[in-house]
Each structure stands twice: as structure tokens, then as C-alpha cells.
Design an enzyme around this catalytic site. Structure first.
Site, PDB file in Angstrom:
ATOM      1  N   GLU A 141     -11.241 -44.414  -0.594  1.00  0.00           N
ATOM      2  CA  GLU A 141     -10.258 -43.349  -0.420  1.00  0.00           C
ATOM      3  C   GLU A 141     -11.329 -42.076   0.284  1.00  0.00           C
ATOM      4  OE1 GLU A 141      -6.536 -41.572  -0.342  1.00  0.00           O
ATOM      5  OE2 GLU A 141      -7.382 -43.422  -0.494  1.00  0.00           O
ATOM      6  N   HIS A 153      -5.212 -41.146   8.203  1.00  0.00           N
ATOM      7  CA  HIS A 153      -5.679 -41.688   7.013  1.00  0.00           C
ATOM      8  C   HIS A 153      -5.907 -43.181   6.854  1.00  0.00           C
ATOM      9  CE1 HIS A 153      -5.573 -41.292   2.287  1.00  0.00           C
ATOM     10  NE2 HIS A 153      -4.946 -42.513   2.699  1.00  0.00           N
ATOM     11  N   GLU A 154      -4.845 -43.651   7.259  1.00  0.00           N
ATOM     12  CA  GLU A 154      -5.078 -45.368   7.051  1.00  0.00           C
ATOM     13  C   GLU A 154      -6.221 -45.834   8.146  1.00  0.00           C
ATOM     14  OE1 GLU A 154      -3.899 -46.890   4.891  1.00  0.00           O
ATOM     15  OE2 GLU A 154      -2.496 -45.264   4.206  1.00  0.00           O
ATOM     16  N   HIS A 160      -9.491 -45.824   6.365  1.00  0.00           N
ATOM     17  CA  HIS A 160      -9.710 -47.115   5.584  1.00  0.00           C
ATOM     18  C   HIS A 160      -9.864 -48.355   6.352  1.00  0.00           C
ATOM     19  CE1 HIS A 160      -8.225 -45.580   1.569  1.00  0.00           C
ATOM     20  NE2 HIS A 160      -7.002 -45.166   2.086  1.00  0.00           N
TER      21      HIS A 160
END
Length: 510
Positions: A304, A274-275, A278
Site C-alpha cells: 500500500e 494508485h493501482e 501496486h
């Protein structure tokens, strides 16, 4: 035709402001990773001074003079010059710089300093309150931050709700009025789908995810996946924090964090992915535009979308695990030797209403966001008070997910956002989910063998596509304009809902 060169007097000043903000961000990153606990008050003052200085420079007479020379204050649009029009990058830069300036101009510098100081202190107290499961410890700070955010909304101004003023900071153009029908459409299909899943005769066993897994090896696997995604460790780091996050100081210095629990394999694994999503966005911004709005991400909803696309569309797919499961199985041979890839795929996609948002399955995740969206509106509009939050939180958890946390650490204290003053942030998570599937479906059209590439561990083809279509543009286009350029449509719930219904219909034989 006028270009960015014409705007050099402005971009020089914006770059200086960006460097001050970058220094403040570096102090914040350190605060959440390595700063000794005793350094909190001094750090809050340091960050407040830097953010106050950056604000003063942005609203200075020099910046105002330059902008009003080139921008129509009534519309925020660039004024064509007597000797020629602006090219698209210059026109976009002026539009976004004016947006930033006009918003900052409404906020007194002493208010900006006070808000920064209080949020920095509140974040540190939140982390301790969560660890000790003491909402009362955090409550005075939450009251202060909430009062300041209400004050900020009054300074910024709004038409219908003070919440709109805060929401617009994170997702330009969004309002409660535009989000409510979107959330209603999602709820109308998600709730019946969740009911069908919970009533299905198929019962997925995900207990294998809670075996003991060595934390160092979990981190090693997370790092391996980040490298495969294209996250550049020459321009990035992976560290530990109480709440996973990504911070960018420049496309050459982008840092992600994760957290690790011995008995929760999913936590480190999916927060890394997830990160990492980003991080790829921030590393993919065009360094030529650094210091200007064109060198920044366009909105938190679009940001996001990148993390959710990698985490869910890729990281929870069969194609991804066709390549990566044998590696994971080798690292954790003792735990996974009797577990085939299909069992693992089912386990990581098991639907079960859970207490923790960041570890929720794709189906129930947006219900967590709706709950927070409603609570935030009521807090900002004054219908509820921070003192009542634990009870309201638990009531809404029962209403939306049918479960109630026994501890505030797993309930009202679980998210860092309110301590940071990030009211209006949560709805961007749902927007990110919608955008993520819309973008991924378009990628599959334009890269016909995408899932075969993923199954072979070749993730760079997707990373390059996202870089060309989304990352490199920064704030050149508005979020809606960008979505239309990439997919031919504004954000809509249908692709996301169809994706969920197909995936879980197959998993649970609906």
C-alpha cells in the site's frame, strides 16, 4: 555456503503451487471484469477446487519433510547444515516458506475450500447489493463469511485477540496492541488539524472536478500517466471493475483496474495512479524467484505504501501537475480552459469529510480506516453482529467525520473487502500511508533533484529507486527490516503528520 540450488526439491513444489494459485487468481480477475453475471456459482466452484488443491499440495508430507529437514520447527529459522551455512536468500526463503506452511497446516483443506467458495459467492452478491443499495441482500453472505473468519482465527491461534490472527496474515508481526498506540498518535494530531482546516477562512472550490468529463478521454489520460510511471503495458493491462484492484500472476502479467464516472474526474485519475503503484511493485519483483516467497510482496502495508506514494506524494503534488496539467487541460479544454494549475492543485487537495474512503482526501482518509478497524475488531470478537452494521457504520461516520450516508451503497456496502473475507486488511492502508511518506522523504534525500525530475515528467528516476530499494527484494526481509534498510527507522507517524501539517498549513493558511 548453501544456496537456493540446494533447495531445488522444495522450490520445484512451491512453483507448482504458485501456478495453481495463479490460475485461481486469473479466474477471480475475470469474475470481477468480464465474466457474465450468470457464471457466478460455477466460477465459485472452480476457484474453490483450485485453492483447495494448492492448499493440499502446500501441507503435503513431501513439503513438510523437506522443510523439517532444513528448518527448526520451534523457531521457524533455518538450520545450518553440517557442511556449511545458508546464504541470505536461502535462509530468507526457508523462513518465509515455513511461515506459509505452518499457517496453512493449521487449516483443514475442506475448510479452505468452503471459505473460498463462500467468499467468491459473497463477492458477486456484494456487487449486486451495492448496485441496488440493498444491504439485506448481502447480509446472509456476510454472516456466513464472518463465521468462517472467526473459525479461521481459532484454527490459526492467537494470544490476545482472534483479530490478531487475521491481521498477521496481511501484515506479519502486527497486532491490535501495536496498532492502537499508532492510531492514537495519528488521531491526536489529525482531528485538531482537520478542525483548523474546516474553520479556516480559506474555502477551496473543487466544483471543477464535477464538470462532465468524457469517460473515454479520462481513461486515455489515466493510461498516459501509467506509461509515464513506468507501468509496462507489454506486461500489464488496464480494465474496468466495480472496485479498483491489482492482480498479479507473474511479473510479466500484472493487471490493474479502475472505474470511471463522468462527473467525478478524480475517481479514474487517482485510482489509475494508485493501482499503478501496486502494479509497479508486482512488475518489479525479481522473476528469478517466482514461485517462492522471495518472488512475492512482503506485506500489504508495504504494498500500500507504493500505491499511496504515487497517488499522494507524487500525484497530488505541484511538481507532478507542472508537467501533466497542460496535457489534461488540452484533453479537457472546454472544462479547464479558465482554470489555472494552482486552482487545480487546490481542488484535488481540498479537505472535505466525505462518504467514500477511496475518494477521501489525505487528511480524512485515515479516519475512514480507524472506523473500519474498530468495526472489524468488534465483529470478530463478537461484540457486534452483521445485522447491526448499517446503524453502527452511520454512528461512527458521524463521530469521526461529522457526516452520515443516506444510502448503504455509500456506507456499509462501499468496500469489497468483507465479501472477500479480508478481515484484518484495512489497517494496512494506514500503515501504507505512514510508510509512503517515510520512503518518499528518503527518496528526496538520495535523489536531490527528484521534484525537478517529476516536474519535467521524468518519473522513471523514482520508479527505478523504488525498484532497487523495495520491489526487487520480495519477502527477503521482514516489513520492519525492510523499512529500516531503506530509511534507517521502523515505521513511525511523525514524517506523515509533518507532511500533512506542512501541506495543509500552506493550502489553508493555518
Amino acid at each position: 555456503m548453501h544456496t537456493l540450488t540446494t533447495l531445488a526439491p522444495l522450490t520445484t513444489r512451491l512453483l507448482e503451487i504458485q501456478r495453481i494459485n495463479g490460475a485461481a487468481s486469473l479466474l477471480s480477475w475475470d469474475q470481477e471484469t468480464y465474466m457474465p453475471a450468470g457464471g457466478g456459482e460455477a466460477r465459485a466452484e472452480q476457484i474453490a477446487v483450485l485453492q483447495g488443491l494448492a492448499h493440499q499440495k502446500l501441507v503435503s508430507a513431501e513439503v513438510e519433510s523437506l522443510l523439517t529437514k532444513w528448518v527448526n520447527p520451534a523457531t521457524g529459522q533455518a538450520l545450518d547444515q553440517p557442511d556449511g551455512a545458508w546464504d541470505e536468500p536461502a535462509r530468507s526463503l526457508l523462513r518465509e516458506a515455513w511461515r506459509d506452511f505452518s499457517r496453512a497446516k493449521k487449516l483443514p483443506s475442506d475448510f479452505v475450500i468452503r471459505l473460498s467458495r463462500e467468499c467468491s459467492l459473497a463477492q458477486q452478491v456484494w456487487a449486486e447489493a451495492k448496485e441496488q443499495n440493498k444491504f439485506g441482500m448481502f447480509l446472509p453472505h456476510l454472516r456466513t463469511v464472518l463465521a468462517l473468519k472467526r473459525e479461521e482465527a481459532q484454527y490459526l491461534g492467537y494470544k490476545d485477540s482472534p483479530y490478531d490472527a487475521l491481521l498477521d496474515v496481511y501484515e506479519p508481526g502486527s497486532t491490535i496492541a501495536t496498532l492502537r498506540p499508532l492510531f492514537a498518535q495519528l488521531k491526536a494530531r489529525l482531528v485538531p488539524l482537520l478542525k483548523k482546516v474546516t474553520q479556516s477562512s480559506v474555502k477551496i472550490d473543487d466544483s471543477l472536478l464535477r464538470y462532465p468529463y468524457d469517460t473515454a478521454r479520462q481513461l486515455e489520460f489515466g493510461r498516459l500517466v501509467l506509461i509515464a510511471m513506468g507501468y509496462d503495458f507489454e506486461r500489464g493491462r488496464l480494465d474496468l471493475s466495480a472496485h479498483p484492484f491489482t492482480t498479479s500472476f507473474h511479473p510479466t502479467d500484472v493487471r490493474v483496474t479502475t472505474r470511471i464516472y463522468e462527473h467525478e474526474l478524480q475517481s479514474c485519475l487517482f485510482s489509475c495512479i494508485h493501482e499503478g503503484g501496486h502494479g509497479l511493485y508486482d512488475q518489479g519483483l525479481d522473476p528469478r524467484y517466482f514461485g517462492t516467497p522471495l518472488g512475492e510482496s512482503v506485506s500489504l502495508g508495504i504494498h500500500e505504501s507504493q500505491s499511496r506514494l504515487w497517488e499522494n506524494c507524487v500525484g497530488r503534488s505541484r511538481a507532478f501537475w507542472r508537467f501533466f496539467y497542460p496535457i489534461l487541460q488540452q484533453i479537457f479544454h472546454h472544462q479547464l480552459r479558465g482554470v489555472d494549475s494552482e486552482q487545480f492543485y487546490a481542488a484535488i487537495n481540498c479537505v472535505r469529510p466525505s462518504l467514500i474512503r477511496v475518494e477521501a482526501d489525505e487528511l480524512t482518509y485515515n479516519l475512514h480506516i480507524m472506523l473500519r478497524f474498530e468495526i472489524e475488531q468488534d465483529l470478530i470478537e463478537g461484540r457486534t453482529t452483521p445485522d447491526d452494521l448499517p446503524g453502527i457504520w452511520n454512528q461512527k461516520m458521524r463521530e469521526y467525520l461529522g457526516i452520515v450516508p443516506e444510502r448503504d451503497a455509500e456506507g456499509v456496502l462501499q468496500d469489497v473487502h468483507w465479501s472477500l473475507g479480508s478481515f484484518g486488511y484495512f489497517p494496512t492502508y494506514t500503515l501504507g500511508n505512514l510508510y509512503s511518506v517515510q520512503f518518499y522523504e528518503q527518496a528526496k534525500i538520495e535523489i536531490p533533484h527528484l521534484e525537478d525530475e517529476i516536474a519535467a515528467g521524468q518519473l522513471m528516476v523514482l520508479r527505478r529507486w523504488l525498484g532497487q530499494k523495495i520491489h526487487c527484494w520480495g519477502r527477503m526481509f521482514t516489513p520492519d527490516h525492510l523499512a529500516q534498510r531503506v530509511t534507517g527507522s521502523s515505521v513511525k507517524p511523525e514524517p506523515f503528520l509533518a507532511y500533512l501539517e506542512k501541506k495543509y498549513g500552506e493550502l489553508y493558511k493555518l
